[in-house]
Design a protein around this motif. Structure first.
Motif, PDB file in Angstrom:
ATOM      1  N   ASN A 181      -1.631   1.780  14.717  1.00 17.04           N
ATOM      2  CA  ASN A 181      -1.927   0.683  13.790  1.00 17.04           C
ATOM      3  C   ASN A 181      -0.871   0.573  12.691  1.00 17.04           C
ATOM      4  OD1 ASN A 181      -3.315  -1.406  12.454  1.00 17.04           O
ATOM      5  ND2 ASN A 181      -4.364   0.064  11.155  1.00 17.04           N
ATOM      6  N   HIS A 182      -0.500   1.708  12.116  1.00 15.16           N
ATOM      7  CA  HIS A 182       0.567   1.727  11.107  1.00 15.16           C
ATOM      8  C   HIS A 182       1.794   2.425  11.675  1.00 15.16           C
ATOM      9  CE1 HIS A 182      -2.827   1.740   7.872  1.00 15.16           C
ATOM     10  NE2 HIS A 182      -2.423   0.499   8.125  1.00 15.16           N
TER      11      HIS A 182
ATOM     12  N   GLY B 286      -1.553  -8.023   3.323  1.00 17.24           N
ATOM     13  CA  GLY B 286      -0.365  -8.699   3.833  1.00 17.24           C
ATOM     14  C   GLY B 286      -0.512 -10.210   3.805  1.00 17.24           C
TER      15      GLY B 286
ATOM     16  N   ASN C  42       0.774  -1.242   0.000  1.00 14.66           N
ATOM     17  CA  ASN C  42       0.000   0.000   0.000  1.00 14.66           C
ATOM     18  C   ASN C  42       0.809   1.299   0.000  1.00 14.66           C
ATOM     19  OD1 ASN C  42      -2.498  -1.163  -0.231  1.00 14.66           O
ATOM     20  ND2 ASN C  42      -2.584  -1.637   1.956  1.00 14.66           N
TER      21      ASN C  42
END
Ligand code: CDP
Length: 311
Positions: A274-275, A240, A130
């Motif tokens: 989260n990221h 993923g 992404n």
């Protein structure tokens, strides 16, 4: 009492993670998951037999001729391949020979301050998900080498206004990844196609070195069925997880970084975003913790290596 029980549960969980599965010690099979042991026993060869990602993961001019019909895996839409669409396909399979070591980089906040950049970049083939940021301070922790990067149309929508306006920003953004393969799920949902083709045309028109390729929806469908039969039934597998399944077919050694869909660091327990670059929440269509269970099982059986520690 609640506080004591909470503390006890956390301690037992982390003790189990540290000692039973053991990312530092030799891993032992996880207990109590019954069927998963069978799943992973000959996972690679079964994926090869049932999904054949090596030949079929990517749409090519060899496997999808003019006039053939593409069936979208997300919404069942059908599309006849015209010459114009055919011309956007890769001429041949981009994975010509099996790769030795691949690093697959997920986007979890676990990579923040991990110093794993060098380790990731030392792999023969590096895959990312992404269009993640790699510069501006991230490089030391996530590396810079990129041989393949995926791009969900939602990223193109939000980051680049669906490529309807100034497309130069997109081309400049791609420079981070050099001449990497840009993998787009152009034929998963009807709404993906025009946007993905716009991305491919933009790359061509601006002479960008990026190399657009499209996921074969038949392959993605086979993967969903494969994992559903093994008990994994999210509405949609995560990028993923799709990429891990592909890596298991095309790479002899699969090293995963940035896969940790939980809110606290596994060793130091501090809270994580989260990221590694933002805290956008996980989409409800995914079941990342259930996927993670399988990754952990594959790790404990030596099928792949899951890196959760700092480097
Ligand atoms: O497109 P998608 O929402 O599936 O993924 P993403 O948020 O861009 O992250 C890329 C991949 O990293 C995910 O598909 C997951 O497999 C993995 N990931 C994870 O394991 N833990 C997180 N906290 C975030 C992402």
């Amino acid at each position: 009492i609640i506080l004591c029980l909470g503390t006890l549960l956390t301690t037992v969980t982390w003790y189990w993670l540290d000692n039973d599965v053991g990312f530092h010690k030799p891993p032992r099979p996880k207990r109590g998951v019954g069927k998963l042991s069978d799943v992973c026993k000959d996972c690679r060869s079964r994926l090869r037999g049932q999904c054949n990602g090596f030949d079929k993961a990517i749409i090519t001019q060899e496997n999808t001729p003019i006039g053939s019909e593409i069936v979208f895996n997300g919404d069942g839409k059908k599309l006849k391949v015209t010459r114009e669409i055919f011309n956007t396909f890769a001429k041949e399979n981009p994975f010509k020979t099996r790769l030795d070591t691949c690093a697959l980089v997920g986007n979890s906040g676990i990579l923040t301050d991990s110093r794993c950049g060098k380790s990731i970049d030392s792999a023969q083939f590096v895959m990312r998900c992404n269009l993640p940021p790699l510069k501006d301070g991230y490089e030391e922790h996530v590396g810079i080498k990129t041989d393949l990067v995926t791009a969900n149309p939602s990223i193109l929508e939000h980051k680049y206004e669906s490529l309807m306006n100034r497309r130069l920003l997109f081309v400049e953004g791609l420079q981070t990844y050099g001449n990497a393969l840009l993998l787009l799920p152009a034929f998963s949902f009807g709404s993906n196609t025009a946007l993905s083709l716009r991305a491919a045309y933009t790359i061509e028109e601006f002479n960008s070195p990026a190399r657009p390729i499209f996921f074969n929806p038949g392959y993605l469908q086979n993967l969903s069925v494969f994992w559903r039969n093994e008990g994994l039934k999210p509405r949609r597998l995560s990028t993923g997880f799709f990429m891990t399944s592909l890596a298991l077919e095309i790479c002899d050694n699969v090293e995963l970084y940035g896969f940790w869909p939980f809110g606290n660091h596994p060793y130091d327990y501090y809270s994580l975003s989260n990221h590694y670059y933002d805290d956008m929440k996980v989409s409800a269509v995914h079941a990342m913790p259930a996927e993670f269970d399988i990754l952990l099982q594959l790790h404990s059986e030596g099928v792949l290596k899951l890196h959760l520690e700092n480097c």
